[in-house]
Design an enzyme around this catalytic site. Structure first.
Site, PDB file in Angstrom:
ATOM      1  N   HIS A  41      14.614  36.294  38.797  1.00  0.00           N
ATOM      2  CA  HIS A  41      15.293  35.607  37.634  1.00  0.00           C
ATOM      3  C   HIS A  41      15.277  36.606  36.662  1.00  0.00           C
ATOM      4  CE1 HIS A  41      15.299  32.726  34.538  1.00  0.00           C
ATOM      5  NE2 HIS A  41      14.503  33.535  33.627  1.00  0.00           N
TER       6      HIS A  41
ATOM      7  N   GLY B  10      52.426  31.223  52.787  1.00  0.00           N
ATOM      8  CA  GLY B  10      51.826  31.491  53.936  1.00  0.00           C
ATOM      9  C   GLY B  10      52.279  32.813  54.681  1.00  0.00           C
TER      10      GLY B  10
ATOM     11  N   GLU C   8      54.701  23.341  44.747  1.00  0.00           N
ATOM     12  CA  GLU C   8      53.682  23.216  45.842  1.00  0.00           C
ATOM     13  C   GLU C   8      54.238  22.085  46.710  1.00  0.00           C
ATOM     14  OE1 GLU C   8      50.993  24.530  47.455  1.00  0.00           O
ATOM     15  OE2 GLU C   8      51.377  22.869  48.662  1.00  0.00           O
TER      16      GLU C   8
END
Ligand code: FAD
Ligand code: NAD
Length: 572
Positions: free
Chosen positions: A541, A359, A286
């Protein structure tokens, strides 16, 4: 595996400072190398023919637009008076498809021109096949987790997979969705015109297949929706076998023992989930100083703790992969790393394969933008907030719009489609500006990450500029009954808001089904619903949605709830 660089040593490098910025497609487009890797597409588009001058013959599609054609009109630059279509869309990806369906609903006579296969990136080389692979990786991960299975009282002797079977699942899903998309357009009467679309001038497009004469069609309005292709930085040689982009990886032709993934954005992260579940070891490379630099930093840290650290993944941050040579002559893939700050050589890796996930570059080749005096900006078609195309002199090009990846506003399938719908609203008489801050995004790892609006640093910066306070509220999945029943208590939801007026600035979720949960927040932002009102909405719930219910309830908003109409008692 190579040693892991410490994140604590990290300092931030602004994106624009690095030389191989994936968001600088001017670099990408000035080098034809980026387009070398779109394989099928390149052939389908027959680049050699794109610059051919338009045939003087006007051939008319058999689907009924022959009556209105005025072949010579507009040749001297005068506006056309009559058109084959109300709307022509160039590119039948999800953006074009969304626009076409809405246009038909609005009564527009619509055609869509596609130079390759219907569905574009998302359906054929993106969202759809990748989510099929991720569905498999999720199950593999679960079945392989002895601890998880034991907690549920389940016993599984051994989990395995058939690589071709997994690949077929992804491919079959893409075919199915592609034919759904095609059929939906045909059923509604959208004319699907096959060939590369080139804008010849205002309201006029030619299209044609290699080896056949071109056809010319006119429309009152035109939408460019030509999408994007993988961006491959200079120095990286993609052979489609051992050095690959997502286009190749989605075919799952092999599962390498060790794969380097260059780029830790969406594609990198999702593929790390797939590959590690199928048994590969992964090394991230990276350029920025931290993994997943696009996410809210707190969510990024949690994601690193859950999605990276316990898995067979290591990483090198703050480095560029400046040279990658595919495996050949019995040598492995060789990756040369360069320090992002000093630009000095840093390290060399030898791996079985490398996935380039740095990208995407907009795709505008052959589109004829020069014919309407439009110059791309870093490769993207320049547009205003209404997706109207801006020419080289800064003027709006009448009746011309650009949506989706090609304009670079937000490279997501649903954003492309929403932009298309917004344009159709405008051309049918209703002004519409899409709020991009209300568009959610999700990364489909296990567990998922989702977000909408601003990150905390972005919100604080805005607050400082505009003079408002920023509030943060958080809830954990650990307190949610449904998550615990699933033995999936690892997760966090984070709300970024204005305590003074209850405006939702951003919501970020990491946890089970985060991609589905985000919509309560994104819809609230889109509709302008404030926290003091949404906190009274009732949730079933036990559901995961109660994580958001609690999140809204725990925010400290000073503004009172708006006076809403009291619901009438209904007799049952
Ligand atoms: C691996 C991967 C996973 C992804 N996952 C997701 C996800 O989960 N969720 C999400 O929201 N997004 C995802 N994306 C992003 C998403 O695929 C894109 O944002 C989306 O496809 C953009 O749509 P579009 O219509 O703008 O362009 P595209 O889908 O690229 O379509 C453009 C179309 O135009 C055609 N075309 C180009 N030029 C011409 C021409 N001159 N004439 C005629 N036709 C032309 C192309 O052939 C193509 O069919 C993913 C992308 C990748 C690569
Ligand atoms: N789930 C989803 O919605 C999804 C999934 C996949 C892709 N997408 C879309 O596809 C687009 C492309 O995804 P992506 O992951 O390729 O791009 P990205 O922009 O998300 O991430 C690219 C990463 O590569 C790094 N990088 C760039 N050049 C580098 C280099 N030379 N060496 C090392 N690192 C480098 C960048 O810093 C960044 O972290 C994204 O815009 C995303 O929106 C979306």
């Amino acid at each position: 595996m190579h040693s892991t660089l410490s994140l604590s040593q990290a300092t931030t490098v602004p994106r624009s400072n690095y030389a191989f910025d994936s968001h600088s497609p001017s670099f990408a487009l000035s080098k034809p190398i980026n387009l070398r890797f779109c394989g099928l597409r390149r052939e389908a588009f027959g680049f050699s023919n794109l610059t051919q001058s338009c045939s003087s013959r006007v051939r008319i599609s058999s689907r009924g637009h022959s009556k209105k054609i005025v072949a010579s009109a507009g040749n001297n630059g005068t506006p056309l008076k009559s058109f084959n279509y109300d709307l022509i869309i160039i590119g039948a990806g999800v953006g074009g498809h969304g626009a076409a369906l809405h246009a038909v609903e609005k009564g527009l006579k619509t055609a869509i021109i596609e130079g390759d296969v219907v569905g574009g990136t998302c359906v054929n080389r993106g969202c759809v096949p990748s989510k099929a692979l991720l569905a498999v990786s999720g199950r593999m991960r679960e079945l392989q987790s002895e601890h998880h299975m034991k907690a549920l009282g389940l016993q599984v002797s051994v989990a395995g997979y058939d690589r071709q079977g997994v690949a077929d699942h992804a491919n079959n899903l893409a075919s199915k969705i592609r034919s759904n998309l095609t059929n939906s357009m045909k059923a509604l009467g959208v004319d699907i015109l096959t060939g590369v679309g080139t804008i010849l001038g205002p309201q006029k497009v030619k299209y044609g297949k290699v080896g056949f004469p071109d056809s010319i069609v006119t429309a009152k309005d035109i939408i460019i929706a030509t999408g994007s292709v993988p961006f491959v930085p200079k120095g990286i040689e993609v052979d489609g076998k051992t050095v690959i982009t997502s286009d190749h990886a989605l075919k799952l032709e092999f599962v390498p023992d060790w794969i380097a993934i260059v780029g830790s954005g969406y594609i990198g992260l999702e593929f790390s989930d797939v590959y590690t579940a199928l048994g590969s070891e992964v090394t991230f490379i990276e350029a920025l100083d931290q993994l997943m630099p696009g996410f809210d930093p707190e969510i990024g840290k949690l994601a690193q703790r859950v999605l990276i650290n316990p898995r067979k993944i290591d990483y090198h941050t703050g480095v560029f992969a400046t040279k990658i040579t595919p495996a050949r002559d019995r040598k492995p893939v060789i990756i040369e790393l360069t320090d992002a700050k000093t630009k000095e050589p840093k390290d060399t890796l030898e791996v079985d394969a490398a996935l380039i996930a740095t990208g995407r570059a907009p795709f505008t080749n052959g589109l004829g933008l020069e014919n309407i005096n439009v110059v791309t900006q870093r490769g993207f078609v320049p547009v205003d907030e209404r997706m109207r195309v801006i020419d080289a002199n800064g003027n709006l090009v009448p009746h011309l719009y650009c949506i989706g990846d090609a304009n670079g506003k937000m490279m997501l399938a649903h954003a492309a489609s929403a932009q298309g719908i917004s344009v159709v609203e405008q051309v049918t008489g209703r002004d519409h500006v899409l709020n991009h801050l209300s568009i959610p995004a999700a990364c489909f790892t296990h567990p998922e990450i989702s977000m909408v609006g601003l990150t905390e640093p972005q919100a604080r910066e805005k607050g400082e500029k505009e003079g408002f306070e920023v509030g943060i509220a958080k809830t954990s999945f650990k307190a949610n009954t449904k998550a615990l029943a699933e033995n999936e208590g690892e997760g966090l939801a984070k709300l970024i808001y204005r305590p003074d007026n209850g405006e939702i600035l951003g919501v970020h979720i990491f946890g089970l089904h985060a991609a589905d949960l985000i919509h309560e927040a994104s819809n609230a932002i889109a509709l302008g619903t404030r926290i003091q009102d949404i906190k009274f909405a009732v949730h079933a719930h036990p559901t995961l949605s109660e994580v958001l219910d609690e999140l809204f309830k725990s925010a400290k908003v000073k503004a009172p709830a708006s006076s809403s109409p009291v619901s009438e008692p209904v007799a049952v």
